[in-house]
Design a protein around this motif. Structure first.
Motif, PDB file in Angstrom:
ATOM      1  N   GLY A 165      -7.355  -9.296 -21.776  1.00 58.90           N
ATOM      2  CA  GLY A 165      -7.025 -10.588 -21.194  1.00 58.90           C
ATOM      3  C   GLY A 165      -5.680 -11.126 -21.631  1.00 58.90           C
ATOM      4  N   ALA A 166      -5.167 -10.649 -22.758  1.00 61.38           N
ATOM      5  CA  ALA A 166      -3.873 -11.104 -23.271  1.00 61.38           C
ATOM      6  C   ALA A 166      -2.716 -10.211 -22.817  1.00 61.38           C
ATOM      7  CB  ALA A 166      -3.919 -11.163 -24.799  1.00 61.38           C
ATOM      8  N   ASN A 167      -2.999  -9.212 -21.987  1.00 61.36           N
ATOM      9  CA  ASN A 167      -1.957  -8.311 -21.485  1.00 61.36           C
ATOM     10  C   ASN A 167      -0.836  -9.135 -20.842  1.00 61.36           C
ATOM     11  OD1 ASN A 167      -0.433  -6.313 -20.149  1.00 61.36           O
ATOM     12  ND2 ASN A 167      -1.969  -6.008 -18.566  1.00 61.36           N
ATOM     13  N   PRO A 168       0.399  -9.020 -21.344  1.00 58.86           N
ATOM     14  CA  PRO A 168       1.485  -9.832 -20.797  1.00 58.86           C
ATOM     15  C   PRO A 168       2.058  -9.315 -19.474  1.00 58.86           C
ATOM     16  CG  PRO A 168       2.304  -8.492 -22.599  1.00 58.86           C
ATOM     17  CD  PRO A 168       0.814  -8.261 -22.521  1.00 58.86           C
ATOM     18  N   VAL A 169       1.685  -8.112 -19.066  1.00 59.16           N
ATOM     19  CA  VAL A 169       2.281  -7.512 -17.866  1.00 59.16           C
ATOM     20  C   VAL A 169       1.183  -6.977 -16.936  1.00 59.16           C
ATOM     21  CG1 VAL A 169       4.070  -5.952 -17.013  1.00 59.16           C
ATOM     22  CG2 VAL A 169       4.262  -6.862 -19.323  1.00 59.16           C
ATOM     23  N   PRO A 170       0.290  -7.885 -16.439  1.00 56.51           N
ATOM     24  CA  PRO A 170      -0.760  -7.402 -15.542  1.00 56.51           C
ATOM     25  C   PRO A 170      -0.168  -6.765 -14.283  1.00 56.51           C
ATOM     26  CG  PRO A 170      -0.627  -9.794 -15.468  1.00 56.51           C
ATOM     27  CD  PRO A 170       0.295  -9.340 -16.563  1.00 56.51           C
ATOM     28  N   ILE A 171      -0.991  -6.047 -13.583  1.00 57.76           N
ATOM     29  CA  ILE A 171      -0.690  -5.280 -12.377  1.00 57.76           C
ATOM     30  C   ILE A 171       0.125  -4.045 -12.749  1.00 57.76           C
ATOM     31  CG2 ILE A 171       0.272  -5.219 -10.030  1.00 57.76           C
ATOM     32  CD1 ILE A 171      -0.124  -8.316 -10.001  1.00 57.76           C
ATOM     33  N   ILE A 172       1.301  -4.227 -13.344  1.00 58.01           N
ATOM     34  CA  ILE A 172       2.119  -3.075 -13.747  1.00 58.01           C
ATOM     35  C   ILE A 172       1.410  -2.300 -14.845  1.00 58.01           C
ATOM     36  CG2 ILE A 172       4.331  -2.383 -14.764  1.00 58.01           C
ATOM     37  CD1 ILE A 172       5.561  -4.864 -13.317  1.00 58.01           C
ATOM     38  N   VAL A 173       0.841  -3.003 -15.809  1.00 59.26           N
ATOM     39  CA  VAL A 173      -0.041  -2.415 -16.821  1.00 59.26           C
ATOM     40  C   VAL A 173      -1.444  -2.868 -16.405  1.00 59.26           C
ATOM     41  CG1 VAL A 173      -0.660  -2.334 -19.269  1.00 59.26           C
ATOM     42  CG2 VAL A 173       1.748  -2.502 -18.598  1.00 59.26           C
ATOM     43  N   GLY A 174      -2.175  -1.976 -15.738  1.00 57.26           N
ATOM     44  CA  GLY A 174      -3.354  -2.312 -14.942  1.00 57.26           C
ATOM     45  C   GLY A 174      -4.592  -2.764 -15.659  1.00 57.26           C
ATOM     46  N   CYS A 175      -4.566  -3.952 -16.246  1.00 52.22           N
ATOM     47  CA  CYS A 175      -5.749  -4.491 -16.927  1.00 52.22           C
ATOM     48  C   CYS A 175      -6.875  -4.826 -15.957  1.00 52.22           C
ATOM     49  CB  CYS A 175      -5.373  -5.708 -17.755  1.00 52.22           C
ATOM     50  SG  CYS A 175      -4.541  -7.015 -16.848  1.00 52.22           S
ATOM     51  N   HIS A 176      -6.566  -4.973 -14.669  1.00 51.55           N
ATOM     52  CA  HIS A 176      -7.611  -5.247 -13.681  1.00 51.55           C
ATOM     53  C   HIS A 176      -8.534  -4.047 -13.498  1.00 51.55           C
ATOM     54  CE1 HIS A 176      -4.230  -3.474 -11.462  1.00 51.55           C
ATOM     55  NE2 HIS A 176      -5.144  -2.974 -10.643  1.00 51.55           N
TER      56      HIS A 176
ATOM     57  N   GLY B 165       0.785  -1.228   0.000  1.00 55.43           N
ATOM     58  CA  GLY B 165       0.000   0.000   0.000  1.00 55.43           C
ATOM     59  C   GLY B 165       0.817   1.278   0.000  1.00 55.43           C
ATOM     60  N   THR B 166       2.132   1.180  -0.185  1.00 59.62           N
ATOM     61  CA  THR B 166       2.969   2.384  -0.162  1.00 59.62           C
ATOM     62  C   THR B 166       3.348   2.875  -1.558  1.00 59.62           C
ATOM     63  OG1 THR B 166       5.013   1.090   0.052  1.00 59.62           O
ATOM     64  CG2 THR B 166       3.935   1.812   2.106  1.00 59.62           C
ATOM     65  N   ARG B 167       2.984   2.163  -2.591  1.00 60.48           N
ATOM     66  CA  ARG B 167       3.280   2.583  -3.972  1.00 60.48           C
ATOM     67  C   ARG B 167       1.993   2.588  -4.781  1.00 60.48           C
ATOM     68  NH1 ARG B 167       7.179   3.402  -7.604  1.00 60.48           N
ATOM     69  NH2 ARG B 167       8.785   3.009  -6.050  1.00 60.48           N
ATOM     70  N   ARG B 168       1.801   3.674  -5.532  1.00 58.23           N
ATOM     71  CA  ARG B 168       0.608   3.799  -6.367  1.00 58.23           C
ATOM     72  C   ARG B 168       0.927   3.842  -7.856  1.00 58.23           C
ATOM     73  NH1 ARG B 168      -4.276   6.441  -4.356  1.00 58.23           N
ATOM     74  NH2 ARG B 168      -4.526   5.644  -2.257  1.00 58.23           N
ATOM     75  N   ALA B 169       2.200   3.999  -8.198  1.00 60.22           N
ATOM     76  CA  ALA B 169       2.600   4.032  -9.613  1.00 60.22           C
ATOM     77  C   ALA B 169       3.920   3.288  -9.759  1.00 60.22           C
ATOM     78  CB  ALA B 169       2.753   5.471 -10.089  1.00 60.22           C
ATOM     79  N   PHE B 170       4.053   2.601 -10.867  1.00 61.41           N
ATOM     80  CA  PHE B 170       5.282   1.878 -11.146  1.00 61.41           C
ATOM     81  C   PHE B 170       6.185   2.735 -12.018  1.00 61.41           C
ATOM     82  CE2 PHE B 170       2.177  -1.427 -10.240  1.00 61.41           C
ATOM     83  CZ  PHE B 170       2.864  -2.174  -9.309  1.00 61.41           C
ATOM     84  N   ASP B 171       7.462   2.686 -11.716  1.00 62.00           N
ATOM     85  CA  ASP B 171       8.468   3.405 -12.489  1.00 62.00           C
ATOM     86  C   ASP B 171       9.409   2.353 -13.071  1.00 62.00           C
ATOM     87  OD1 ASP B 171      10.128   5.306 -13.580  1.00 62.00           O
ATOM     88  OD2 ASP B 171      11.168   5.728 -11.702  1.00 62.00           O
TER      89      ASP B 171
END
Length: 166
Positions: A121-132, A64-70
């Motif tokens: 659904g085919a996103n290869p990098v979920p969470i970091i690229v927020g398909c959820h 819960g301490t990070r809201r954006a990925f770099d």
């Protein structure tokens, strides 16, 4: 399949074991454990500095301490349509939500909600690229291809405070 030029790391998370791969250009894939299995589980880890950074940022996200990925992400493969959807997902920030229809409209493909769903659904990098962060227009979860499926998506949406209907 991983190659000698591909780095690989695994880490524990609240939604199951994660497996991340990268090349010199960036993160290639993020897989969430599904039924105790990962795509490259028979391949030994080969971490890189980038993957150590990704693991740290993911730990911060889950705590819960990070809201954006770099992190550099290398969205390779996929059709040009899938690529446009994945790049559209990159613009969604922590806690933001978009419908399949609005995502389609934002990339110039209105009325293609079903195809958008397939590309999401085919996103290869979920969470970091927020398909959820993509839901039906009425806020309903229509599916999720990562981890345990809908329970994984529910956890991620709840974590980000995104209202949804199961």
């Amino acid at each position: 399949m991983t190659t000698p030029e591909t780095s690989l790391i695994r880490l524990a998370s609240p939604i199951g074991q994660l497996e991340i791969t990268a090349d010199a250009a960036g993160i290639l894939s993020l897989s969430i454990e599904n039924n105790g299995r990962l795509p490259y589980e028979s391949v030994p880890e080969n971490p890189s500095p980038l993957l150590h950074t990704a693991a740290t940022q993911l730990d911060e996200y889950f705590s819960g301490t990070r809201r954006a990925f770099d992190l550099p992400v290398h969205l390779s493969g996929g059709t040009s349509f899938q690529q446009s959807v994945w790049h559209g997902l990159e613009g969604l920030a922590f806690g933001e939500v978009i419908s399949y229809g609005d995502l389609g409209a934002s990339i110039g493909r209105p009325g293609s909600g079903r195809a958008i769903g397939g590309a999401v659904g085919a996103n290869p990098v979920p969470i970091i690229v927020g398909c959820h962060r993509v839901l039906a227009t009425n806020g309903r979860i229509t599916g999720y291809s990562g981890g345990a499926g809908i329970p994984t998506k529910v956890w991620l949406l709840d974590h980000e405070g995104i209202e949804h209907v199961v």
